[in-house]
Design an enzyme around this catalytic site. Sequence first.
Site, short mmCIF file in Angstrom:
data_model
loop_
_atom_site.label_atom_id
_atom_site.label_comp_id
_atom_site.label_asym_id
_atom_site.label_seq_id
_atom_site.Cartn_x
_atom_site.Cartn_y
_atom_site.Cartn_z
N HIS A 1 45.01 48.74 59.34
CA HIS A 1 44.48 48.73 60.71
C HIS A 1 44.82 50.04 61.45
CE1 HIS A 1 42.99 44.60 61.07
NE2 HIS A 1 43.85 44.37 60.09
N GLY B 1 38.95 40.60 60.64
CA GLY B 1 38.63 39.23 61.03
C GLY B 1 39.31 38.25 60.11
N LYS C 1 42.18 47.17 82.94
CA LYS C 1 42.76 47.41 84.27
C LYS C 1 43.12 48.88 84.50
CE LYS C 1 44.57 44.85 87.58
NZ LYS C 1 43.73 43.86 88.24
N ASP D 1 40.42 45.65 91.49
CA ASP D 1 39.14 45.37 90.82
C ASP D 1 38.02 45.15 91.83
OD1 ASP D 1 40.99 45.21 88.81
OD2 ASP D 1 40.90 43.04 88.64
N SER D 2 38.28 44.26 92.80
CA SER D 2 37.19 43.97 93.74
C SER D 2 36.98 45.16 94.68
CB SER D 2 37.45 42.68 94.51
OG SER D 2 38.60 42.78 95.29
N CYS E 1 39.75 46.60 57.22
CA CYS E 1 40.28 45.36 56.63
C CYS E 1 39.12 44.43 56.21
CB CYS E 1 41.25 44.71 57.62
SG CYS E 1 42.32 43.52 56.82
N TYR E 2 38.90 43.32 56.92
CA TYR E 2 37.77 42.46 56.55
C TYR E 2 36.47 43.28 56.54
CZ TYR E 2 34.26 38.82 56.54
OH TYR E 2 33.18 38.04 56.21
N GLU F 1 43.74 50.99 64.25
CA GLU F 1 43.69 50.84 65.71
C GLU F 1 45.01 50.40 66.32
OE1 GLU F 1 42.61 48.86 63.37
OE2 GLU F 1 42.03 46.86 64.03
#
Length: 522
Positions: free
Chosen positions: A179, A60, A378, A236-237, A87-88, A181
Site C-alpha cells: 500500500h 479491497g 477539513k 465549513d458552512s 493490492c486487490y 498510500e
Amino acid sequence: MPKPNRETMLIVDFGSQVTQLIARRYREAGIYCEIRPYQRAGEEFADGSCRPKAAILSGGPGSAADKGCPKIPQAILDSGIPLFGICYGQQILMAQLGGTVETGAHREFGRARISALPAHEDDPLFDGFLASGREDVWMSHGDRVSSAALGFSVIARSPNAPMAIVADSRRRYYGVQFHPEVHHTPNGARLLRNFAKIAGFSFDWSMSSFRDEAIANIRNQVGSERIVCGLSGGVDSSVTALLVHEAVGSQLTCLFVDHGLLRQGEAEDVPGMFKRHYNIAIEVIDARELFLSRLECVDDPEAKRKIIGELFIDVFQERAKLLGNAGFLAQGTLYPDVIESISVSGGPSSTIKSHHNVGGLPEAMNLEIVEPLRSLFKDEVRKLGRELGLPDSFVNRHPFPGPGLAIRCPGTVTRAKLDILRQADAVFIDQIRSHGLYDEIWQAFAALLPVKSVGVMGDARTYEYTCVLRAVTSVDGMTADYYPFGHRFLSETANRIINEVPGLNRVVYDITSKPPGTIEWE
Ligand code: XMP
C-alpha cells in the site's frame, strides 16, 4: 463527475478502508482526483460522463480468486488509459488480464522491504523511489499474484512477495502488492506521483483552481434562482456561504438556526461575527422549542441524528418558501461526512454515523442541494477559507457538529442537562484558551454522561452527573489522538468545573484515540 477538459485521476474503489488516502496523496501533489465505487465507474465511463487521464485500482476486502469478486469495469480496460493497481487492485488486474492469483497461503501484514530487479532499476516508476535499491513498504494482504498476465514483468520483489511490483510499460499498466498510500510506506507518495508523471499529468491543480471551478459550478447549478445556506459559523458552512455569495451574490440568504443545542453565547456571537465581516443577508431563526420538544425521550444516537437532520430541512424549506420560493439549499458537507454516512459515493465501506447533513435528508424535498465542499477534507476547507480571505477567527475554529450538544449528551436530552453541559464546556474552552492551547488542539469539548455518582462536598453527600472532557489532535477528523494535557492543567480544569458548575460532581478525561473511538460520543 470531472469536467472532460480537467486532468483527472480516477480512483476505482474496491472497498479499502484507506482509499481516501490515495486521493489525499494526489491532491497534495497537485492532481485532481475523484473516487468512484467500482460498480458505478463502468457506467460513467461508458456513457462518457467520466473521462479520466488515468486510474488507480484500490485495495479491497474481496478475493480475486472468487468467481463473483468485484471486477474492473470492462469499459476502463477497453479505454487504454494507464492503470495502477494496489493490492486487490493488482490482483484483479492480473486475474482479468489472464494471470493467476493464489489465495490464503501467503498472508502478510505489516512492514516489508522490497528491492528492484537489476534490469529494471532505471524504470521511470522508480524515479526517487528505491533509490538506494531498497524501500520499506506496508503489506496487508491474504492473496497474492502467482503468475503475472502476458506483457507484464516483475520489476520489484520482497522475500515474501515475489511480485511486489509488476509492470507492462507498453500499456502503462502497473500493479503493486503493498500500500503506497499509507503513512507506513514512507516513500509511497513518490511512487504514486511517478505513475502520474508516466500518465502525463501536469500537476497544476490547486485550491485556487478548485475555488474558480466551484464558483462556476454553483453559478451553473443555481442560475438566477434564490438560494438559502445553513450557516452555523463553523469553517465549513462559512466557506460554503462565501463561495455561494461569490457565485450568485444577493440571491443568497444565510439561515442561522438556533436549535437549542448550541454552546454558550453562540446564538449571539456567530451572527454578530458574520455580520461584522460580510455584507451577506443572514436570518436568525429561533427553533429551540421545535427541536427540543421533538427530541424529548429520544435516547438512540441515530434516531437523534435523523430527527435533527429532518427538522433542519423542515426549517430551511419553510424559510425558503417565505423568501420568494428559493429553490436551492447550500450545505457545508465534507468528504468525511459522506464517507462515514453512506460510504464513498455508495461504495462498499460501512456506515459509522449518519451525519446530519447527509444521512438525515428526507426522501421528498423541495430544495435542490448545493454542496461545493463535498469532495474536500477539513484541512483542505481551511486552506480554501484562507484563499477566500476568511478571517482566522473563522478558519481556526474547532469543528462543531450539526446536531450540536445533542450528540454530546448521551441518552435523553433535557434543558437541564444542556444547561450543565454548556457551562462545563465553556469552562473547559476558557481553560484551553487561557493556557494558549486552542490552536494546538484540533477539537475540544465537554460531554455530559447519563451517569450519576456519589461525591462529598462541604461535608455533605452529593449525587450528581459526570462530565467527560475530550480534546484531540487530528489532521482531517478521520483519525485522531487524545491531547496530552499536563496533570496540573487537568486538575485545575476539573476543580474549576466542579466549583463553577452546579449539577456535576465528577470530571473524567477521555484518552481514546480514533479509531477505535470516534471523536464525538454519539
Ligand atoms: P466523529 O465523531 O465521527 O467526528 O469521529 C468526526 C468529525 O465530524 C464532526 N461531526 C459532524 N459534523 N455533522 C457535522 O457537521 C454531523 O452530524 C457530525 N458528526 C460528527 C465531529 O465533531 C468531528 O469533528
